[in-house]
Design a protein around this motif. Structure first.
Motif, PDB file in Angstrom:
ATOM      1  N   MET A 251      18.329 -64.459 -18.263  1.00 34.61           N
ATOM      2  CA  MET A 251      17.992 -65.091 -19.760  1.00 34.61           C
ATOM      3  C   MET A 251      16.933 -66.249 -19.520  1.00 34.61           C
ATOM      4  O   MET A 251      16.976 -67.184 -18.572  1.00 34.61           O
ATOM      5  CB  MET A 251      19.211 -65.652 -20.238  1.00 34.61           C
ATOM      6  CG  MET A 251      18.941 -66.331 -21.830  1.00 34.61           C
ATOM      7  SD  MET A 251      18.411 -65.084 -23.056  1.00 34.61           S
ATOM      8  CE  MET A 251      19.641 -64.479 -23.344  1.00 34.61           C
ATOM      9  N   ALA A 252      15.975 -66.063 -20.217  1.00 36.17           N
ATOM     10  CA  ALA A 252      14.861 -67.304 -20.056  1.00 36.17           C
ATOM     11  C   ALA A 252      15.388 -68.777 -20.384  1.00 36.17           C
ATOM     12  O   ALA A 252      16.173 -68.421 -21.429  1.00 36.17           O
ATOM     13  CB  ALA A 252      13.474 -66.722 -20.967  1.00 36.17           C
ATOM     14  N   PRO A 253      14.859 -69.515 -19.870  1.00 33.26           N
ATOM     15  CA  PRO A 253      15.273 -70.760 -20.080  1.00 33.26           C
ATOM     16  C   PRO A 253      14.660 -71.229 -21.831  1.00 33.26           C
ATOM     17  O   PRO A 253      13.473 -71.752 -21.732  1.00 33.26           O
ATOM     18  CB  PRO A 253      14.542 -71.575 -19.165  1.00 33.26           C
ATOM     19  CG  PRO A 253      13.296 -70.994 -18.675  1.00 33.26           C
ATOM     20  CD  PRO A 253      13.596 -69.483 -18.954  1.00 33.26           C
ATOM     21  N   ASN A 254      15.411 -70.947 -22.397  1.00 35.52           N
ATOM     22  CA  ASN A 254      14.834 -71.183 -23.989  1.00 35.52           C
ATOM     23  C   ASN A 254      15.054 -72.612 -24.273  1.00 35.52           C
ATOM     24  O   ASN A 254      16.316 -73.077 -24.765  1.00 35.52           O
ATOM     25  CB  ASN A 254      15.560 -70.219 -24.878  1.00 35.52           C
ATOM     26  CG  ASN A 254      15.038 -68.907 -24.659  1.00 35.52           C
ATOM     27  OD1 ASN A 254      13.882 -68.738 -24.415  1.00 35.52           O
ATOM     28  ND2 ASN A 254      15.870 -67.893 -24.872  1.00 35.52           N
ATOM     29  N   LEU A 255      14.057 -73.296 -24.534  1.00 34.22           N
ATOM     30  CA  LEU A 255      14.508 -74.626 -24.859  1.00 34.22           C
ATOM     31  C   LEU A 255      14.266 -75.029 -26.371  1.00 34.22           C
ATOM     32  O   LEU A 255      13.205 -74.687 -26.878  1.00 34.22           O
ATOM     33  CB  LEU A 255      13.526 -75.674 -24.301  1.00 34.22           C
ATOM     34  CG  LEU A 255      13.397 -75.359 -22.786  1.00 34.22           C
ATOM     35  CD1 LEU A 255      12.230 -76.444 -22.112  1.00 34.22           C
ATOM     36  CD2 LEU A 255      14.601 -75.773 -22.165  1.00 34.22           C
ATOM     37  N   PRO A 256      15.443 -75.426 -27.076  1.00 31.10           N
ATOM     38  CA  PRO A 256      15.128 -75.726 -28.362  1.00 31.10           C
ATOM     39  C   PRO A 256      14.260 -76.527 -28.797  1.00 31.10           C
ATOM     40  O   PRO A 256      14.093 -77.462 -28.170  1.00 31.10           O
ATOM     41  CB  PRO A 256      16.283 -75.833 -28.986  1.00 31.10           C
ATOM     42  CG  PRO A 256      17.246 -76.293 -27.730  1.00 31.10           C
ATOM     43  CD  PRO A 256      16.726 -75.793 -26.602  1.00 31.10           C
ATOM     44  N   ARG A 257      13.329 -76.461 -29.798  1.00 31.39           N
ATOM     45  CA  ARG A 257      12.313 -77.379 -29.969  1.00 31.39           C
ATOM     46  C   ARG A 257      13.016 -78.526 -30.937  1.00 31.39           C
ATOM     47  O   ARG A 257      13.184 -77.995 -32.091  1.00 31.39           O
ATOM     48  CB  ARG A 257      11.164 -76.760 -31.041  1.00 31.39           C
ATOM     49  CG  ARG A 257       9.822 -77.153 -30.198  1.00 31.39           C
ATOM     50  CD  ARG A 257       8.854 -76.206 -30.850  1.00 31.39           C
ATOM     51  NE  ARG A 257       9.056 -75.890 -32.355  1.00 31.39           N
ATOM     52  CZ  ARG A 257       8.945 -74.657 -33.035  1.00 31.39           C
ATOM     53  NH1 ARG A 257       8.351 -73.890 -32.498  1.00 31.39           N
ATOM     54  NH2 ARG A 257       8.710 -74.838 -34.286  1.00 31.39           N
ATOM     55  N   SER A 258      12.871 -79.632 -30.501  1.00 28.31           N
ATOM     56  CA  SER A 258      13.685 -80.780 -31.217  1.00 28.31           C
ATOM     57  C   SER A 258      12.775 -81.050 -32.519  1.00 28.31           C
ATOM     58  O   SER A 258      13.309 -81.276 -33.402  1.00 28.31           O
ATOM     59  CB  SER A 258      13.984 -81.841 -30.499  1.00 28.31           C
ATOM     60  OG  SER A 258      12.554 -82.351 -29.770  1.00 28.31           O
ATOM     61  N   ALA A 259      11.575 -80.686 -32.411  1.00 28.61           N
ATOM     62  CA  ALA A 259      10.445 -81.235 -33.540  1.00 28.61           C
ATOM     63  C   ALA A 259      10.777 -80.346 -34.910  1.00 28.61           C
ATOM     64  O   ALA A 259      10.651 -80.980 -35.754  1.00 28.61           O
ATOM     65  CB  ALA A 259       9.260 -80.739 -32.892  1.00 28.61           C
ATOM     66  N   ALA A 260      11.385 -79.209 -34.592  1.00 26.94           N
ATOM     67  CA  ALA A 260      11.865 -78.361 -35.723  1.00 26.94           C
ATOM     68  C   ALA A 260      12.973 -78.729 -36.334  1.00 26.94           C
ATOM     69  O   ALA A 260      13.322 -78.350 -37.433  1.00 26.94           O
ATOM     70  CB  ALA A 260      11.772 -76.868 -35.314  1.00 26.94           C
ATOM     71  N   VAL A 261      13.914 -79.426 -35.957  1.00 24.77           N
ATOM     72  CA  VAL A 261      15.109 -79.775 -36.233  1.00 24.77           C
ATOM     73  C   VAL A 261      15.069 -81.137 -36.863  1.00 24.77           C
ATOM     74  O   VAL A 261      15.124 -82.021 -36.009  1.00 24.77           O
ATOM     75  CB  VAL A 261      16.188 -79.339 -35.180  1.00 24.77           C
ATOM     76  CG1 VAL A 261      17.629 -79.659 -35.953  1.00 24.77           C
ATOM     77  CG2 VAL A 261      16.064 -77.928 -34.729  1.00 24.77           C
ATOM     78  N   ARG A 262      15.585 -81.568 -38.058  1.00 27.14           N
ATOM     79  CA  ARG A 262      15.596 -82.698 -38.477  1.00 27.14           C
ATOM     80  C   ARG A 262      16.971 -83.303 -38.657  1.00 27.14           C
ATOM     81  O   ARG A 262      17.701 -82.402 -39.373  1.00 27.14           O
ATOM     82  CB  ARG A 262      14.738 -82.955 -39.802  1.00 27.14           C
ATOM     83  CG  ARG A 262      13.123 -82.786 -39.346  1.00 27.14           C
ATOM     84  CD  ARG A 262      12.339 -83.506 -40.283  1.00 27.14           C
ATOM     85  NE  ARG A 262      11.009 -83.072 -40.221  1.00 27.14           N
ATOM     86  CZ  ARG A 262      10.318 -82.162 -40.851  1.00 27.14           C
ATOM     87  NH1 ARG A 262      11.077 -81.302 -41.608  1.00 27.14           N
ATOM     88  NH2 ARG A 262       9.187 -81.735 -40.673  1.00 27.14           N
TER      89      ARG A 262
END
Lengths: 162, 288
Positions: free
Chosen positions: A1-12
């Motif tokens: 599985m690719a290292p999928n980093l969640p994008r914190s900028a999108a989550v408030r």
């Protein structure tokens, strides 16, 4: 599985100022766009307006109304400080394929030539559908003044348009 | 004295507002003001303004290029160059061999200059090992464009990977904007491109009126959603029976993502009037 980093900028976070910002940011950018005619500046101006609300956040009865007034004021400053030399940025939309009808473009040009307070009355009246009383509160003037600014604006536009 | 002019001004404002663009994933903190002058206008230097101008012109050029290209080629093999309007969208050269890290990584394989094309996947593919999300394709790329592109860019998002919810609606001058916020809750990166089909249904499930029309001023870029990422769709309509009658209030809004087969129902008393449209899917929560 690719290292999928969640994008914190999108989550408030769902509370406090961030939530207020998230809920009102698009509307504030649109308002600043209409008050200046500049999409380029609108986001900066919206951020400015939020910056004015921030110190008071949590203490305001109606933060949205405060934000509206702040937006009106930062856009007034924009008009004052940038004035004529920024005319080229005041056109509606940089893109020729954006759909604004010729009649609307002409009308918007005419509105741009009005004194700022008259422009603001038109935007608050016709875009935000505010009552005369609310416009007066937003602009910090008397309802009678709103009435006369409104009348003068329409008169000037009628004269201006062929 | 009400008049024609009132309506014309409303229309003009609405048309202008419909052109407003907003950087994706905008957050409070791009602080234009300096600490010393709270809320004061940022004084741009001529240089900054000029730079901003260049950026816009550049963006437009890309947008035009993308549009031109997409009209030349048949549908599935065509993935227009992404239009970069915000920090989350990366204009990545397709020869990038690094592992994707969650943001939009898309490219246009069909425009690769010959040679062996190494393409980046936007998610784990069945055929790849866990450690290597990079697929190397060779000469056959062009012949196999259609299937390769699908594989290369990561799978399309399916309803099962996502949750949808109604965002804050706003509006003015008789128009209403309703974002639908889409979150990837799956475990893999997937992509969405284009216009969702959005229609309204009543309590019995019967369709109300026509589906939302795609708003063609918005170029459909490919949006890759990593797990946890948010994208959105924007619905627009006049807010009252101004140019024509409005629909009755819906029981639900049904959303079908492009290329998907499962509609997602969002309970909503939505009223569609004239000008019921939907914008192309974008990253970030605002639909813009």
């Amino acid at each position: 599985m690719a290292p999928n980093l969640p994008r914190s900028a999108a989550v408030r976070p769902a509370d406090g100022f961030d939530a207020f910002f998230g809920a009102h940011y698009p509307a504030t950018v649109r308002l600043a766009h209409l008050l200046t005619g500049s999409n380029l500046s609108a986001e900066d101006l919206a951020q400015d307006a939020f910056a004015r609300v921030l110190p008071h956040h949590g203490k305001l009865d109606n933060p949205a109304a405060y934000l509206r007034t702040a937006t009106i004021n930062v856009c007034r400053s924009w008009h004052r400080s940038r004035g004529r030399e920024q005319d080229r940025f005041r056109r509606h939309g940089p893109s020729p394929d954006i759909a604004i009808s010729a009649a609307s473009a002409e009308l918007l040009d005419s509105i741009r030539r009005l004194p700022y307070r008259q422009q603001a009355v038109l935007v608050l009246r016709y875009w935000l559908d505010l009552s005369e009383a609310d416009i007066a509160i937003t602009l910090g003037c008397r309802p009678g003044t709103v009435k006369s600014l409104h009348a003068r604006a329409l008169e000037a536009i009628r004269k201006d348009l062929p | 004295m009400t008049t024609h002019l009132d309506d014309e001004i409303r229309t003009a404002f609405a048309e202008l507002a419909a052109t407003t663009t907003i950087a994706r994933d905008a957050e409070f903190g791009d602080m234009p003001s300096r600490p010393g002058e709270p809320g004061g206008p940022r004084r741009w230097t001529v240089l900054t303004a000029a730079a901003a101008c260049l950026v816009v012109v550049g963006g437009l050029a890309v947008a035009f290029a993308a549009r031109g290209r997409s009209s030349e080629r048949p549908a599935p093999a065509t993935f227009p160059t992404p239009v970069s309007t915000g920090p989350s969208t990366t204009l990545a050269p397709v020869t990038n061999t690094a592992a994707p890290v969650g943001t939009t990584v898309v490219g246009s394989p069909t425009t690769l200059p010959g040679a062996s094309s190494t393409v980046t996947t936007a998610g784990a593919l069945p055929s790849t090992s866990a450690a290597a999300p990079v697929v190397a394709e060779t000469e056959s790329t062009v012949a196999a464009t259609s299937s390769a592109t699908t594989a290369v860019l990561g799978e399309r998002c399916a309803a099962a990977d996502l949750t949808m919810s109604l965002g804050e609606s706003d509006g003015g001058a008789g128009r209403r904007y309703q974002p639908i916020v889409v979150t990837n809750v799956g475990s893999r990166t997937c992509t969405v491109q284009g216009f969702p089909e959005v229609r309204l249904v009543d309590a019995s499930g019967a369709q109300i009126g026509e589906p939302a029309q795609p708003e063609s001023t918005t170029p459909p870029a490919i949006v890759a959603l990593a797990p946890g990422d948010i994208g959105s769709i924007l619905l627009q309509t006049l807010s009252g029976p101004i140019d024509g009658p409005c629909s009755p209030a819906s029981a639900a809004v049904l959303v079908l993502l492009p290329g998907d087969t499962d509609e997602v129902a969002l309970a909503s008393e939505y009223i569609a009037c004239t000008g019921f449209t939907v914008r192309a899917f974008v990253s970030g929560p605002t639909g813009l």
